[in-house]
Design an enzyme around this catalytic site. Sequence first.
Site, mmCIF file in Angstrom:
data_model
loop_
_atom_site.group_PDB
_atom_site.id
_atom_site.type_symbol
_atom_site.label_atom_id
_atom_site.label_comp_id
_atom_site.label_asym_id
_atom_site.label_seq_id
_atom_site.Cartn_x
_atom_site.Cartn_y
_atom_site.Cartn_z
ATOM 1 N N SER A 89 35.927 6.199 12.907
ATOM 2 C CA SER A 89 35.484 6.921 11.865
ATOM 3 C C SER A 89 34.354 7.969 11.640
ATOM 4 O O SER A 89 33.717 8.369 10.655
ATOM 5 C CB SER A 89 35.400 5.799 10.664
ATOM 6 O OG SER A 89 36.474 5.324 10.168
ATOM 7 N N LYS A 92 34.962 11.289 10.281
ATOM 8 C CA LYS A 92 34.673 11.684 9.023
ATOM 9 C C LYS A 92 33.511 12.506 8.744
ATOM 10 O O LYS A 92 33.140 12.917 7.639
ATOM 11 C CB LYS A 92 34.473 10.507 7.988
ATOM 12 C CG LYS A 92 36.050 9.617 7.847
ATOM 13 C CD LYS A 92 35.971 8.170 7.569
ATOM 14 C CE LYS A 92 37.129 7.656 7.670
ATOM 15 N NZ LYS A 92 37.444 6.000 7.542
ATOM 16 N N SER A 146 33.741 4.249 4.120
ATOM 17 C CA SER A 146 34.401 4.802 5.212
ATOM 18 C C SER A 146 35.967 4.599 4.862
ATOM 19 O O SER A 146 36.820 4.358 5.595
ATOM 20 C CB SER A 146 34.455 3.906 6.403
ATOM 21 O OG SER A 146 34.709 4.566 7.666
#
Length: 311
Positions: A89, A92, A146
């Site tokens: 993640s 991101k 997230s």
Amino acid sequence: MSGCGNKAAEIKNPYPVYSTAVTDSLIAASGEGSNVLSYFATNLCVGGLENTGLENTDEQVCEGAGLFNTATHEIPYAKNIYEQLYPASTTKILTCYLALQYGNLDDVVTVSQDAANMASDSSVCGLKAGDQITLRDLLYGLMMRSGNDAAVAIAEYISGDTDTFAGLMNTTAASLGATGSHFVNPNGLPDDNHYTTVYDLYLIFNAAIQNETFLEILKTTDYTANYTDAAGTPVSQEWTSTNKYLAGTETAPDGITVLGGKTGTTGEAGYCLVLLSQNASGQNLISIVLKADCRDNLYLLMNEMLRQYGN
């Protein structure tokens, strides 16, 4: 070191700091000949291929790590910073950066069925198809909760579909010098063709933190999102940061103030963290750990790096 994992396997296929294609394009665009790379890297940390500083840390708990002092442009700690690894993640960060570059925070986004249809065991914001939510709220859900669903909704809002958005991610990464990366989705879910490096994440994160809104989101510990569902019924959600420093469950070394960061975890990527801190001299530090063998060791190594090389 906590006993929660084995030493990571050796990573293969190291890559050069600058690819020929990116070097040629920079030179062609600038007309400055061989001086272009020095100009490109004037305000960046640039290191060699060798590892450094490992003897003072439990470096064996991860596959890649680095500490970058953005004031001095030094890299006092480096382990495999040019090796290609799964980002989970931490992907991101780039998704958020692009949304801030190309989106309007007050625009209302309709969540699609594809965005809402994330695996139940993945990290999500709990968005439903037809939800009406601002880009601003999506970005907080993206970076704090997230949310993989938020990432897809953002990608579709910016580019129409996730494949087109992935192309934008790759073009933007290359423009920032992140030539060892390739992205196929906006959230970091596992894919053989989705990878980055410690150094590339530094380049991407360093660009993102120049944006004040990105910094504001990064530093936030609690956020309330208010939006409406497909029927127009109000929905409210409370999101808290997944960063243990911001959550108050992990303490930074003396002299180090953690400003914020982005976590990432999958089975393939291990435990990952990209962190922004300040030392006692007010210098900004970007510290990154990829593929730690467990969460405890992720924060153990991060603290060792900051303690030994941050001040």
